[in-house]
Structure formats: structure tokens, C-alpha cells
Design an enzyme around this catalytic site. Structure first.
Site, PDB file in Angstrom:
ATOM      1  N   ARG A  99     127.863  80.585  31.354  1.00 41.47           N
ATOM      2  CA  ARG A  99     126.547  80.782  31.947  1.00 41.47           C
ATOM      3  C   ARG A  99     126.541  81.771  33.116  1.00 41.47           C
ATOM      4  O   ARG A  99     125.656  82.611  33.207  1.00 41.47           O
ATOM      5  CB  ARG A  99     126.020  79.438  32.441  1.00 41.47           C
ATOM      6  CG  ARG A  99     125.722  78.528  31.286  1.00 41.47           C
ATOM      7  CD  ARG A  99     125.336  77.157  31.716  1.00 41.47           C
ATOM      8  NE  ARG A  99     124.873  76.425  30.537  1.00 41.47           N
ATOM      9  CZ  ARG A  99     124.484  75.169  30.558  1.00 41.47           C
ATOM     10  NH1 ARG A  99     124.526  74.477  31.685  1.00 41.47           N
ATOM     11  NH2 ARG A  99     124.065  74.586  29.470  1.00 41.47           N
TER      12      ARG A  99
ATOM     13  N   HIS B 282     119.714  75.959  37.850  1.00 44.12           N
ATOM     14  CA  HIS B 282     119.711  74.921  36.838  1.00 44.12           C
ATOM     15  C   HIS B 282     120.508  73.689  37.244  1.00 44.12           C
ATOM     16  O   HIS B 282     120.113  72.559  36.983  1.00 44.12           O
ATOM     17  CB  HIS B 282     120.297  75.525  35.566  1.00 44.12           C
ATOM     18  CG  HIS B 282     120.448  74.552  34.456  1.00 44.12           C
ATOM     19  ND1 HIS B 282     119.392  73.820  33.988  1.00 44.12           N
ATOM     20  CD2 HIS B 282     121.526  74.191  33.718  1.00 44.12           C
ATOM     21  CE1 HIS B 282     119.823  73.041  33.005  1.00 44.12           C
ATOM     22  NE2 HIS B 282     121.101  73.233  32.835  1.00 44.12           N
TER      23      HIS B 282
ATOM     24  N   LEU C   1     126.069  66.184  30.810  1.00 47.38           N
ATOM     25  CA  LEU C   1     125.809  64.875  30.218  1.00 47.38           C
ATOM     26  C   LEU C   1     127.129  64.124  30.096  1.00 47.38           C
ATOM     27  O   LEU C   1     127.220  62.927  30.363  1.00 47.38           O
ATOM     28  CB  LEU C   1     125.160  65.042  28.847  1.00 47.38           C
ATOM     29  CG  LEU C   1     123.845  65.822  28.818  1.00 47.38           C
ATOM     30  CD1 LEU C   1     123.269  65.846  27.416  1.00 47.38           C
ATOM     31  CD2 LEU C   1     122.841  65.204  29.765  1.00 47.38           C
TER      32      LEU C   1
ATOM     33  N   GLY D 296     119.517  55.794  41.985  1.00 45.33           N
ATOM     34  CA  GLY D 296     119.329  56.767  40.916  1.00 45.33           C
ATOM     35  C   GLY D 296     119.640  56.126  39.575  1.00 45.33           C
ATOM     36  O   GLY D 296     120.627  55.394  39.441  1.00 45.33           O
TER      37      GLY D 296
ATOM     38  N   SER E  30     117.287  75.932  25.791  1.00 42.42           N
ATOM     39  CA  SER E  30     118.674  75.490  25.636  1.00 42.42           C
ATOM     40  C   SER E  30     119.644  76.629  25.361  1.00 42.42           C
ATOM     41  O   SER E  30     119.357  77.566  24.630  1.00 42.42           O
ATOM     42  CB  SER E  30     118.772  74.495  24.494  1.00 42.42           C
ATOM     43  OG  SER E  30     120.122  74.309  24.161  1.00 42.42           O
TER      44      SER E  30
ATOM     45  N   HIS F 253     121.224  79.316  35.213  1.00 39.56           N
ATOM     46  CA  HIS F 253     121.250  79.249  33.753  1.00 39.56           C
ATOM     47  C   HIS F 253     120.635  80.511  33.177  1.00 39.56           C
ATOM     48  O   HIS F 253     119.559  80.914  33.573  1.00 39.56           O
ATOM     49  CB  HIS F 253     120.470  78.017  33.291  1.00 39.56           C
ATOM     50  CG  HIS F 253     120.709  77.676  31.869  1.00 39.56           C
ATOM     51  ND1 HIS F 253     120.233  78.439  30.849  1.00 39.56           N
ATOM     52  CD2 HIS F 253     121.399  76.660  31.301  1.00 39.56           C
ATOM     53  CE1 HIS F 253     120.608  77.903  29.694  1.00 39.56           C
ATOM     54  NE2 HIS F 253     121.319  76.821  29.941  1.00 39.56           N
TER      55      HIS F 253
ATOM     56  N   GLU G 129     126.014  64.492  38.838  1.00 47.00           N
ATOM     57  CA  GLU G 129     125.762  65.780  39.495  1.00 47.00           C
ATOM     58  C   GLU G 129     125.812  65.628  41.010  1.00 47.00           C
ATOM     59  O   GLU G 129     126.034  66.591  41.740  1.00 47.00           O
ATOM     60  CB  GLU G 129     124.400  66.332  39.060  1.00 47.00           C
ATOM     61  CG  GLU G 129     124.180  67.788  39.473  1.00 47.00           C
ATOM     62  CD  GLU G 129     122.822  68.340  39.030  1.00 47.00           C
ATOM     63  OE1 GLU G 129     122.128  67.661  38.266  1.00 47.00           O
ATOM     64  OE2 GLU G 129     122.471  69.443  39.472  1.00 47.00           O
TER      65      GLU G 129
ATOM     66  N   ALA H 236     124.145  58.961  34.956  1.00 47.08           N
ATOM     67  CA  ALA H 236     125.240  58.354  35.715  1.00 47.08           C
ATOM     68  C   ALA H 236     124.816  57.008  36.295  1.00 47.08           C
ATOM     69  O   ALA H 236     125.530  56.008  36.150  1.00 47.08           O
ATOM     70  CB  ALA H 236     125.692  59.307  36.824  1.00 47.08           C
ATOM     71  N   GLY H 237     123.670  56.963  36.931  1.00 42.29           N
ATOM     72  CA  GLY H 237     123.234  55.739  37.601  1.00 42.29           C
ATOM     73  C   GLY H 237     122.934  54.614  36.636  1.00 42.29           C
ATOM     74  O   GLY H 237     123.372  53.471  36.833  1.00 42.29           O
TER      75      GLY H 237
END
Lengths: 664, 249, 228
Positions: free
Chosen positions: A337, A429, A469, A40, A284, A266, A453, A44-45
Site C-alpha cells: 500500500r 486508512h 482483521l 471497544g 478494497s 491506502h 489497531e 479485538a474488543g
């Protein structure tokens, strides 16, 4: 099984600093001899692969996309949190930590979350240095905005494309390592299986998606950064390709899946419009800074709107129910949320929803336009009583802030959101659940790590906006490069792992069998149709609100669907060619099993917390009712086709007091 | 709405490929890709091979989708990717020609899927700021003028889809390369290695075999992120400066 | 490869050559037009013939003209190289017609340029070659001058032929289109693009693209319709 979270001793604020100072290191000459596989290349990856490449490890990075830059992190719009306190509004590492713990409804680990808050500031610095064009003030300094569930402005953003800009930053760092040869990039390669040698994760079987060829890749350890499993619901804001396969393959090899039922719905997405719909589009959360959420007070008005006889503009101010402001005066439209989503569902369930399906609420910018228009007219010395002028100026400000989101809304819905309020509805989401990891981000399988995630670690039962993020980059840039040393420092004497050992050959054979089974299945229904049905079951019985009967029924239905899938799916084309339908079939097959586990977990968790809402467990005024006495644990599931086994990691809160989450 | 689709079918990179006609029933609320999904479902039910095309986020940001629709990369709506194009832009009874990106640097993998690896290699040649993790000073250490940051953002908005190459009658990748050069060179952090970056990225772009810009402007007109060819001018300028002003190497 | 050769073989380097030579050729077009407009001065060709004599004999002009020929050759050669390289970059596959809102001229510079090159060859054969390398042009004597070639008369003869008039006028239309794109494009390639000045550059480009061809086209038309 003993789930050791390996949380270092010491005061909360000192744990990470002390741990970093004392953890075992791998010398540069040894790093050169150690191979790391990263699956990935999202935030992160890519950040992990780049940073480990910089440190000197030999990294092999894999993505099923045609380029690392396409990972779904790119679609994150709103922003990234960091405890910089640039706004001087009382923010601090502790407050970010506290907000995240509270926002997660006290179902995450204190130590992990505190570390996340600590490194958050470094992320911003790193990204600015990489050339991420964050929003700035006229003085040239970084700008912030506020997000749901918090009372400070700590969100850094790059228009409505923060995820894109951060990913491009990580992608550029990764590209730099690819050019130096420290990272070898495998595009259009999908991980099909994890290979274990002597109880340690030592490699993967990957499928070259262009040729269908199976490849054996070995390394000293494997890092999964493969995102979430929201697509189990078929309709979600996730990209079409997002899947659980890599994580699920790890589960099949003994890794534990933690809190799989914690999914985030979301609140602000464009509502479903038809059966053909392939995905949902997020608007957003930052829109809730200025948009007011409402439905008509009277059912007859709602019906008239659904039938197209009235529009939102026909509803008088007094006939509108700004239900978030009414129910949650302290946070208003900026409640977290899960709360906002549930409130929308309640409004629609009561028959006050708008849009032909009845499943939508309004997000209205009229008062923001007025407010901004007046202030602009004032600062420019113009006539503040000229309504047309105010509207024009206000729209300009709104366009500056949210222009691209408004444009996107108009493209998809065909309606002008400057004129009519947007119609929105909650959609799947993000998934807070994921592979169980300890403080080192290592799963219970030695040598197997999970980031972003893909793991369960930081968001508890509900993630705050702009924190995904933050976590992805924290894990990739600032955590794994250190903590991987705790494993690799013990491996410096291990020579290069051979990829022709019996374990590899066996794994390859098993993978080939699995692929051939699907490739040769000559049923009558498309993969897509099964996926759609799976999604419907999951949304119906394991979606925004759940109950024991529904979950039990849902589990049965998923199992039946799985049987039918293997009997009657039709996969066109062959296994030894570029075959997107086959890729999809393999992913849907894993979703079928994972979906069942989610249901089981939701059934086990007899409480309402965060995104997990059990209808049986509510307070008198309809809010979620948590049960700290019985459920302050992480559910970590060991897969078994008939009877998955639950392991519990008790959560210990030494620093925060467990309170009923109130945004009233 | 009833539509006739003429879709480029090509079994693999070596096959010849040709346009094939299909009838499809669509709704005007569908996105273009959802219409393609419907067609694919139809083909699968008939046990025919579905049309391969790249797609992922379907929100206009990942840059995967890549269809030339009636000669226009990403179709008739300006500033819009294929995935965000909706069928309300077409009329009942329309014939729509769907082809892959046309460029010899983007060979067709299958049907509408092409190989855009050249873009990655251009970025690898210098589309980054050389800063290791952990070396960064405080984010506010260097103030950046708001308009300058905004201009850099305009360039950084590139999604790497390749529509610019497909639109260009010369098959040039100048807009893609220039967007990255312009994004990084404008920022104080990126200025440090501006000379090396510009020279190296242009060299890689040439090596890949892309065509040469003749300032037609089709790239700018078709770019789904509406990136301006002003960035190409900046790259031209900085390239000349990098060659004539750079150090002797 | 030295840095300089690598520059001139790079894509942008080639384009810079196109741009510099092209912009130089535009300045030539302006000078050439001013000189040639003496053809319609109504003085029986005296000023023009003297100018032509000066232009073909002055050593400095001779030196500059060598540069000019080099520019033309370089511009044409580079243009062709770019055309063929771009063609192969695009690949030979069919595509439905792109309807992007761009100038027609911009997409057809190679065609326009090739037509202009043909015109140039014919044009130079008509006048320049005859003037410099043959004795077919009769002589004329003005007060205080040695006999000089009467190029004016050659012009009169040439434009007596409607075929020449038509082809000259057509070529000027082609030139107009070439300049319609070329002037602004030259600045863009050199990186001289700035939102404050783009309008001005564009305006000058369009002005030249209209005025220069009209100025040139007036000459054959004047000869054919007025002088005869």
C-alpha cells in the site's frame, strides 16, 4: 524507563508454544472473582470480551456505539490473511511472518509477528465455526485470493464485506456471553479517563452518552481495544466516531505511545470531491488484483480529462502510463500500500492526475473484463471473437467478484465503473502506531492492555492488506485470553476493587472539569471546523510525504490551533444530556495533542520507512531510503505538554536479514 | 440546489416532538448526511441546537444511520443507506421530510436518534452458534455447498439498521430476526441448535413488542441490503417445526 | 403455558392461524361458487333449491359448516387482534407516506377484511339466517321431493333491489383485493416459499383473486340485468 518487551526465550518458532505451556494460569474459581474491563467492541474488543467471558472472568464491555455491532471493524472489505496453505502455493507460517515483517519495512517485533502468523490459521477455523460465510469453491471448500505485497493466495474473504462478517461473528460470540451474564455490556458509554490505583490500571471513568452522567467502573485490569487514530486527519476512511480518546487518556496517565507517525495511506479510495466532504470511502485493495492503475502519459491528455474534454476511453493504449507495472514489474499493481500510494502521489504531482482536482489516477478493469470474458466464452464453447459477447461475459465475472464495490463506487461518484475506469486516490486508512505493549500486550502501565489497531505491535511501518482483521482477532481470541493471566495470576488475592476510593473520586472530578470546560466554552467556531483545520495541517505536513521544515511548521500550527480551540470553540447544549457535539469536542481536543506527538515522532525519525516517507531520505530513483543503523527502534513517547520524552526499544532481528524492500 | 427540510425535532424521549422547517443550500455531489452536516454547521453558527442523528461509517455498512426520508427509510434510492444516498437523487427546490424510525419499540432518544437495543436483545436470545474460542475444527473439515454459503451470506448481509421495522406498516421485526435465523440455520455449523435458536429468537422478538408480519413486503423493498422475505418464510417454516417437532421441555 | 398455547399466542402462531383459516376459507369460496352458479342454470331454480336443501340438511355438511363458522370467527378475531397489536407496535406518530413498491391490498388487509365481515353478516342475514331460522321463505315442490324452501325465489327478490346489487358487487371487488394479497401471503406464512414455485403460487393467487369475485358478481348482475 526500561522498556522490557518480555519476549520469551527460545527459537522463534517455539516461543509462543513454550510460553503458553509454562505461563502462570488462573484457576476457574479465581477467574470468577476477577473483573476485567474491555473498552471497544470491534474485532479485538468483542473477541477478547467474549473469550474472557467464556473463560470465566467477569467482563464489563464498553462501546460508544448504540450496539457492539457498529464498530468500525465492520467496514473492512477485502479479507483476512491466514497461513493455511489451502491453495498449495507454498504458503507457511514462516512466509506469512516474513511477508509481514518485510511489508512492515523491518520496524516490528519478530516474536509478536511470528505469533500472529501462528495463530492466523486458528482464526479461520474459529470464524467458520461461528458461521462466518466465507467465499467457497464449488467443492465446498474455502476460497482464497491474493493481496498486495505477497506472492501467495492466503486471503480469506466474504464478498467485499469480510470485516462485517467477522465482526458479526465476534458480536454473536459476545452476545452469547452477554446472555449468560458473564459479560455486562455498556452501550453508548465512552471512556473518559483511566483510573490508576497504586500504579495499576484499576478502572475507568465512563460517560453515559445518553444522560451525560459520569460513572466509575472498577476492575482488576483494563483492556483497551479502541482502534486507530486516523481521524486526526479529519478526512480518512475511518468512521466518523473513530477516535484516539481512550488511548490518549491512557497516555496522559503514563502509558507510552509508540510509533505514532506510522500511518497507512491506502492507495485505492474515492477521491475528494468538495469542501463539505466528511469522510473518504475506501475501495478494497482486492480491486488491484484485476484493476490496472494508470495515468495519461501526456500532460495535455491529463488536462483535457480534468477539464472534461476527454474521457479515459479517448486515451490510446500507447498513451497510457501503467506506472506501477512499469516501475515494479515483479509485483506490478499488487505492490504494498505505501508504495502504491506514493506512486500515485508522484504521478499526480507531476501533473498527470485526472479528476477536476488533479488528484486522482485511473483504476481500469477493461483488460480484466477482456480476460475473464474470453475465458468464460472458451469454457462455455461460445464465439471468442465476438467482442460484445466477451465484454458481457467479462462484466458478469467482474460483477460476481466485485459487484458491491462497483455499485458503491457508482452511488458515490455517479459514474458507471463498468464503462469508465474508476478514479482513485490515496487516503488515510490505518494507523500502525499505537500504545506501546510488550509481548503480553500489556502497556508499560501495569494492568493496562491494548489490542488490535490500538496497539503498535505487529505491522511495523506499513501494514499489509488483510492483516488488520487478522491482528484484531488474533489479539482478542488467541493472545490476550492467555497473556492476561500473567498479570491476573498475581491478583487472585486482590479483592474486588472499590470504585469509591480517592483515586476514583479524583479522576471523576477531573473528568467533570474537563467536560465542563468545553461544554461551557462560548466561542464562535464549531468543533467540526477545528477538526477540519487540524486535518488539513496534519495532511499537509505529516501526510503522505514529510520533511523537517514542514513538520516543524506543522507542530507550531497545531499548537496554535489548540490554543484557539480552547478559546473560541462553541459547543451547543449541556453536559448533562445526550450531546453529540460535546462528544466530538472532547475527541477533537485529544486529537490536537496526539497530532502534535505524531509530528514530533515523524521529525525524530530521520529516515523513510513504510508509510513514513521523509523527502530528505530517498534513493536515487525516488524510493524510500531506510536507515537501519540509526532507526531500528520503536519510538515510545511519554507525553509532556511541552517536551514529550522519547524512549527507545531497540528492535532485534535474529531470524530475518534486513534488506532493502524491493518490489521491482 | 436550494432545499426545504422538514425535520423531526424532539428534545428527548419524553418530549412530544414536531416537524420544523429549515432552508439549506446543498450540492448534488453531497451525501445526504453531508447535507445534514451543512445544516448543522448553520445551526451551530446561529447558536441553535444541531439536529441529532446516528451515523458512523458513512459507507453503508455499520447500520447506524436511520432517517426516514419522505416516508421511506433511508430515502428514495433502493438498496442504499442514508449515508450513501446522494443529493443528485433530489431536485432543486424540493421539500424533504426527515423523520426518525417510527416504531414504539424504537423510542426516540433525541431528534432522529432512536434506541434500537431490542435488536441486540434478539441476537442475545440465540443469534449465535454456541462455540467457545479454541473448540473449532479445521475450517475445511465440513464442506459447504457454494450456493448454500452464498444464500446464508445474503441473509448475513443484514446491517441491523432497523429500516425493515420502520418500513413495515405493522412495525414488525421479522426480516431482521429471520435474516439471522436463516443465516445460521442454513449452515451446517448452525443447524445443531436450530430448533432452540428459532424458538428463542421469535419469543424474544415477540416479547420486545414488535408487530406481526402480514407479508406486505415493504421491509424487503426498503432494506438497504435487499434481504429477501424468503428468509421470513424459512423462519416461519422452521418456527413451526421447532414448536411441533422440537423436544418436549 | 403449554407449548401449544404458547405457539398460538406467538406472532408466527397467530399468523399461521390466519393463513390456515384463510386458505381454508378460499377452498370454501371455490365450492360455494360452484354451487351458486346453479342460480344461473336457467332451470327456474330447481337444481339450486335442491342443492340448498342438501347443504342445509346433510349431517356431514352440517358438521363441516360448524368448522367453517369457527374458521370465519377465528380468522376475523385473529385478524383484529393482529391489527390492534400491530397498531400499537407501530406507535402513533405521524410519518410521511411510504411509497415502497408494495401491493395496496397488502397494507389494507384489515380494512378489506372488516368490509368483508360486514358483507358476510348482511349476506348471511339475507339468505342463511332466513333459510335456517325463519319461515319467510316460501316452499316449492319438485317431482319426487317433499316441499322444500324456494331459496332461489329469495335470491330473485333480493337482487331486484339495485342497492343490494351494488353492495354485493362492491363487496366482491373488496374480496378480490383481499385475495390478491391473501392467497400468496398464506403460503409465505406457512413457509411454503421457494423461488422455483413462487411464480406459480403468485399466479394461482391472482387467478383466484380475479375469477372468484367475478364469478360471484355475475349472479346479482345477471339477476338484475338479464332476469328482470
Amino acid at each position: 524507563m526500561n522498556l522490557d518487551s518480555k519476549i520469551p526465550a527460545g527459537a522463534l518458532g517455539d516461543k509462543w508454544t513454550d510460553y503458553k505451556a509454562t505461563m502462570p494460569l488462573v484457576a476457574p474459581n479465581n477467574k470468577r472473582r476477577l473483573d476485567v474491563i474491555v473498552i471497544g467492541t470491534g474485532l479485538a474488543g468483542a473477541s477478547a470480551a467474549a473469550t474472557m467471558g467464556e473463560l470465566g472472568y467477569n467482563v464489563k464491555a464498553f462501546t460508544f456505539h448504540d450496539s457492539p455491532r457498529r464498530a468500525h471493524s465492520i467496514a473492512a472489505q477485502g479479507g483476512i490473511n491466514a497461513a493455511k496453505n489451502y491453495q498449495n502455493d507454498g504458503d507457511s507460517v514462516y512466509r506469512l511472518f516474513y511477508d509481514t515483517i518485510k511489508g512492515g519495512d523491518y520496524r516490528s517485533r519478530e516474536a509478536n509477528v511470528h505469533r500472529l502468523a501462528e495463530v492466523s490459521a486458528d482464526i479461520i477455523d474459529q470464524c467458520v465455526a461461528q458461521g462466518v460465510p466465507f467465499a467457497r469453491e464449488y467443492g465446498g471448500l474455502l476460497e482464497n485470493r491474493s493481496f498486495g505485497g505477497v506472492q501467495v493466495s492466503r486471503t480469506f474473504y466474504a464478498r467485499g464485506q469480510t470485516g462485517q462478517q467477522l465482526l458479526i461473528g465476534a458480536y454473536s460470540a459476545l452476545s452469547r456471553q452477554i446472555s449468560t451474564g458473564k459479560v455486562t455490556m455498556y452501550n453508548r458509554h465512552e471512556m473518559m479517563d483511566l483510573v490508576m490505583v497504586d500504579g495499576k490500571a484499576r478502572g475507568i471513568i465512563a460517560r453515559n452518552l445518553l444522560t451525560g452522567e459520569l460513572e466509575r467502573h472498577s476492575a482488576h485490569c483494563v483492556v483497551l481495544a479502541t482502534g486507530g487514530y486516523g481521524n486526526v486527519f479529519y478526512l480518512s476512511t475511518n468512521a466518523m466516531g473513530s477516535n484516539v480518546t481512550a488511548a490518549w487518556r491512557a497516555v496522559k496517565k503514563g502509558a507510552l505511545m509508540a510509533n505514532p507517525c506510522f500511518t497507512q495511506i491506502h492507495p485505492t479510495c474515492i477521491p475528494v470531491s468538495g469542501d463539505y466532504q466528511s469522510k473518504l470511502t475506501l475501495m478494497s485493495e482486492s480491486l488491484r488484483n484485476d484493476g490496472r492503475v494508470w495515468v495519461p502519459k501526456k500532460k495535455e491528455d491529463a488536462v483535457a480529462i480534468r477539464e472534461g474534454k476527454k474521457t479515459a476511453l479517448d486515451i490510446a493504449e500507447g498513451d497510457r502510463d501503467y506506472y506501477l507495472e512499469r516501475r515494479y514489474p515483479a509485483f506490478g499493481n499488487l505492490v504494498p500500500r505505501d508504495v502504491a500510494s506514493r506512486a500515485a502521489k508522484v504521478a499526480c504531482d507531476q501533473g498527470n492526475g485526472v479528476a477536476p482536482t488533479g488528484l486522482a489516477v485511473f483504476l481500469d478493469f477493461a483488460s480484466a473484463i477482456q480476460r475473464y470474458g474470453k475465458s468464460a466464452a472458451h469454457s462455455q464453447g461460445l464465439d471468442e471473437s465476438d467482442q460484445a459477447l466477451i465484454k458481457k461475459l467479462g462484466e458478469q465475472v467482474v460483477e460476481e467478484k466485485y459487484g458491491n464495490l462497483f455499485e458503491m463506487y457508482e452511488k458515490i461518484s455517479g459514474e458507471n465503473p463498468y464503462k469508465f475506469p474508476m478514479k482513485i486516490y490515496p487516503a488515510v486508512h490505518y494507523t500502525m502506531g499505537g500504545l506501546w505493549v510488550d509481548y503480553n500486550l500489556q502497556t508499560n502501565v501495569e494492568g493496562l492492555f491494548a489490542l488490535g489497531e490500538c496497539n503498535f505491535s505487529d505491522h511495523g511501518a506499513n501494514r499489509l492488506g488483510a492483516s488488520a482483521l487478522m491482528q484484531g482477532l488474533a489479539d482478542g481470541y488467541f493472545v490476550i485470553p492467555y497473556t492476561i493471566g500473567t498479570f491476573l495470576s498475581k491478583e487472585i488475592r486482590t479483592p474486588e476493587i472499590a470504585n469509591d476510593s480517592p483515586e476514583f473520586i479524583k479522576a471523576e472530578k477531573e473528568t467533570a472539569d474537563r467536560i465542563n470546560r468545553l461544554a461551557n466554552s462560548n466561542g464562535s467556531q464549531s468543533v467540526e471546523s477545528f477538526h477540519r483545520r487540524l486535518g488539513k495541517i496534519m495532511w499537509e505536513y505529516c501526510g503522505m510525504s514529510r520533511n523537517a521544515d514542514g513538520l516543524t511548521k506543522g507542530r507550531k500550527m497545531v499548537r496554535e490551533l489548540r490554543d484557539e480551540f480552547y478559546k473560541d470553540v462553541f459547543v451547543p447544549g449541556d453536559a448533562d444530556e445526550y450531546n453529540p457535539e460535546l462528544e466530538k469536542a472532547l475527541r477533537v481536543a485529544d486529537f490536537m495533542e496526539h497530532g502534535e506527538l505524531m509530528i514530533l515522532d515523524a521529525l525524530d525519525r530521520a529516515e523513510s520507512c513504510g508509510g513514513h516517507f521523509r523527502e530528505e531520505y530517498v534513493t536515487e530513483d525516488g524510493e524510500a531510503k531506510r536507515n537501519d543503523a540509526d532507526f531500528t527502534y520503536v519510538s515510545a513517547w511519554e507525553w509532556d505538554d511541552n517536551d514529550p520524552k522519547l524512549h527507545k526499544e531497540e528492535l532485534v532481528f535474529d531470524n530475518v536479514e534486513l534488506k532493502t524492500r524491493s518490489y521491482k | 440546489m436550494k432545499l426545504t427540510l422538514k425535520v423531526w425535532r424532539q428534545k428527548n424521549s419524553k418530549a412530544k416532538g414536531e416537524l420544523e422547517s429549515y432552508q439549506v443550500e446543498a450540492s448534488e455531489h453531497m451525501s445526504f448526511l453531508e447535507m445534514m452536516d451543512v445544516l448543522n454547521e448553520q445551526l451551530i453558527v446561529e447558536k441553535k441546537s444541531p439536529i441529532a442523528f446516528d451515523h458512523d461509517c458513512r459507507e453503508g455498512i455499520c447500520g447506524s444511520c436511520s432517517m426516514t426520508i419522505n416516508g421511506s427509510p433511508h430515502g428514495p434510492q433502493s438498496g442504499t443507506t442514508t449515508c450513501q444516498l446522494h443529493m443528485r437523487k433530489f431536485k432543486d427546490g424540493d421539500t424533504i421530510v426527515v423523520e426518525p424510525w417510527r416504531s414504539s419499540v424504537f423510542p426516540v432518544i433525541k431528534d432522529l436518534t432512536v434506541d434500537r437495543g431490542a435488536f441486540d436483545r434478539i441476537i442475545q436470545s440465540g443469534g449465535y452458534i454456541s462455540v467457545n474460542t479454541g473448540q473449532a475444527p479445521d475450517g475445511n473439515a465440513i464442506p459447504i455447498e457454494k450456493d448454500l454459503a452464498s444464500n446464508a451470506f445474503d441473509a448475513a448481509a443484514c446491517i441491523g439498521c432497523g429500516a425493515c421495522v420502520a418500513a413495515c406498516p405493522n412495525g414488525s421485526a421479522m426480516l431482521f430476526t429471520a435474516a439471522k435465523v436463516s443465516h445460521l440455520n442454513q449452515l451446517p455449523q448452525g443447524k445443531v441448535e436450530q430448533t432452540r435458536r428459532t424458538a428463542s429468537m421469535v419469543a424474544q422478538m415477540d416479547k420486545e413488542g414488535f408487530g406481526m408480519c402480514s407479508n406486505v413486503g415493504a421491509c424487503e423493498a426498503e432494506c438497504p441490503k435487499e434481504i429477501s422475505i424468503e428468509h421470513i418464510a424459512r423462519m416461519n417454516r422452521e418456527y413451526v417445526a421447532s414448536i411441533f417437532g422440537g423436544r418436549k421441555s | 403455558m403449554s407449548w401449544i398455547t404458547s405457539f398460538f399466542s406467538s406472532s408466527i402462531g397467530r399468523k399461521v392461524i390466519m393463513s390456515l383459516t384463510g386458505l381454508f376459507l378460499i377452498t370454501f369460496l371455490i365450492v360455494h361458487l360452484i354451487g351458486n352458479l346453479q342460480l344461473i342454470a336457467g332451470d327456474g331454480g330447481e337444481a339450486f333449491n335442491q342443492y340448498a336443501y342438501f347443504m342445509t340438511t346433510n349431517p356431514l355438511i352440517k358438521f363441516v359448516s360448524i368448522g367453517l363458522y369457527a374458521m370465519i370467527v377465528l380468522h376475523a378475531y385473529q385478524g383484529l387482534v393482529i391489527y390492534f397489536k400491530n397498531k400499537s407496535a407501530k406507535g402513533g406518530k405521524p410519518t410521511a407516506k411510504n411509497k415502497a413498491d408494495v401491493k395496496w391490498a397488502s397494507k389494507n388487509m384489515a380494512l378489506l377484511g372488516t368490509l368483508i365481515l360486514f358483507f358476510l353478516i348482511v349476506h348471511m342475514g339475507d339468505f342463511w339466517f332466513k333459510m335456517k331460522f325463519t319461515d319467510t321463505i316460501p316452499l316449492v315442490t319438485y317431482d319426487g321431493w317433499e316441499p322444500i324452501k324456494n331459496l332461489y325465489q329469495q335470491v330473485t327478490i333480493t337482487f331486484d333491489n339495485p342497492l343490494f346489487v351494488v353492495s354485493y358487487v362492491f363487496s366482491m371487488v373488496v374480496l378480490g383485493f383481499h385475495l390478491w394479497h391473501g392467497f400468496g401471503s398464506g403460503f409465505q406464512t406457512l413457509g411454503l416459499n421457494h423461488s422455483k414455485y413462487n411464480g406459480l403460487i403468485d399466479g394461482i393467487g391472482k387467478f383466484l383473486a380475479i375469477v372468484l369475485p367475478i364469478g360471484y358478481a355475475i349472479i346479482p348482475l345477471y339477476y338484475y340485468f338479464v332476469m328482470r
